[in-house]
Write a protein that holds these residues in place. Structure first.
Motif, PDB file in Angstrom:
ATOM      1  N   GLY A 179       0.898  -1.146   0.011  1.00 12.41           N
ATOM      2  CA  GLY A 179       0.148   0.095   0.097  1.00 12.41           C
ATOM      3  C   GLY A 179       0.760   1.386   0.017  1.00 12.41           C
ATOM      4  N   ARG A 180       0.121   2.276  -0.276  1.00 11.51           N
ATOM      5  CA  ARG A 180       0.976   3.583  -0.477  1.00 11.51           C
ATOM      6  C   ARG A 180       1.623   3.987   0.589  1.00 11.51           C
ATOM      7  N   GLN A 181       0.813   3.658   1.907  1.00 10.92           N
ATOM      8  CA  GLN A 181       1.589   4.057   3.390  1.00 10.92           C
ATOM      9  C   GLN A 181       2.844   3.635   3.675  1.00 10.92           C
ATOM     10  N   THR A 182       3.089   2.243   3.387  1.00 11.99           N
ATOM     11  CA  THR A 182       4.212   1.437   3.427  1.00 11.99           C
ATOM     12  C   THR A 182       5.356   1.906   2.370  1.00 11.99           C
ATOM     13  N   LEU A 183       4.956   2.077   1.154  1.00 15.72           N
ATOM     14  CA  LEU A 183       5.773   2.737   0.058  1.00 15.72           C
ATOM     15  C   LEU A 183       6.281   4.109   0.529  1.00 15.72           C
ATOM     16  N   GLU A 184       5.410   5.028   0.984  1.00 11.69           N
ATOM     17  CA  GLU A 184       5.887   6.347   1.384  1.00 11.69           C
ATOM     18  C   GLU A 184       6.884   6.302   2.420  1.00 11.69           C
TER      19      GLU A 184
END
Length: 191
Positions: A179-184
């Motif tokens: 997900g975006r949160q982990t990638l960010e």
């Protein structure tokens, strides 16, 4: 068709089948799409690949859909994210969309991104259909026509991400939808 072309074609079909069996078509749950990963899976994946966390980026290149040469060694000093997918992979859409949101925010801060189709049967047209169907913005894209780039990085499943730090070493690796949160978070730590 020559014997060499038949072999390459058979290898391409086999690679696509192996990648399809290893990922893509996951549960489709919100948890998978938002990065609800099992830490043991991430650690096992990191330890198994030829570019496990802490290992230096190999001297590999691939031609992008824009006709440019993308060489990992040339990207030293920048954070480089590679995302492996295929044009037919529905479970790849959420992470590709997350990258299309994050890349414009972090490009000027030193992030380089390449989305790599691991399916040698993909074409610029199938990638464009995938992008439009998923509401994915323009991104740097490549198709691994021989499978060599994907294999050399130890990628065995679609929805795989590898992030190289500025020193050229792997700082993050997974083989599950992220997900975006982990990638960010991983980008922020690497920058």
């Amino acid at each position: 068709m020559t014997a060499a072309k038949k072999w390459v074609s058979a290898a391409a079909v086999l690679l696509a089948a192996v990648l399809a069996a290893g990922a893509c078509g996951g549960s489709g749950t919100d948890e998978a799409a938002t990065g609800g990963q099992d830490e043991a899976v991430r650690e096992t994946t990191a330890a198994a690949g030829s570019t496990a966390t802490g290992r230096e980026a190999p001297n590999l290149s691939i031609k992008t859909l824009d006709g440019e040469e993308f060489n990992l060694k040339d990207k030293r000093g920048e954070v480089v994210a590679l995302y492996f997918m295929a044009g037919w992979c529905g479970s790849c859409i959420p992470e590709a969309r997350a990258w299309s949101e994050l890349y414009p925010e972090y490009r000027d801060k030193g992030l380089e991104l390449l989305v790599v189709s691991a399916d040698p049967n993909d074409t610029p047209q199938t990638i464009e259909r995938f992008r439009r169907a998923g509401g994915i913005r323009e991104l740097p894209w490549a198709i691994d026509e021989t499978g060599g780039f994907t294999r050399s990085l130890g990628v065995r499943a679609l929805d795989s991400t590898i992030v190289f730090g500025k020193d050229g070493e792997v700082v993050y690796r997974d083989a599950v939808p992220t997900g975006r949160q982990t990638l960010e978070q991983e980008i922020e730590e690497a920058l």
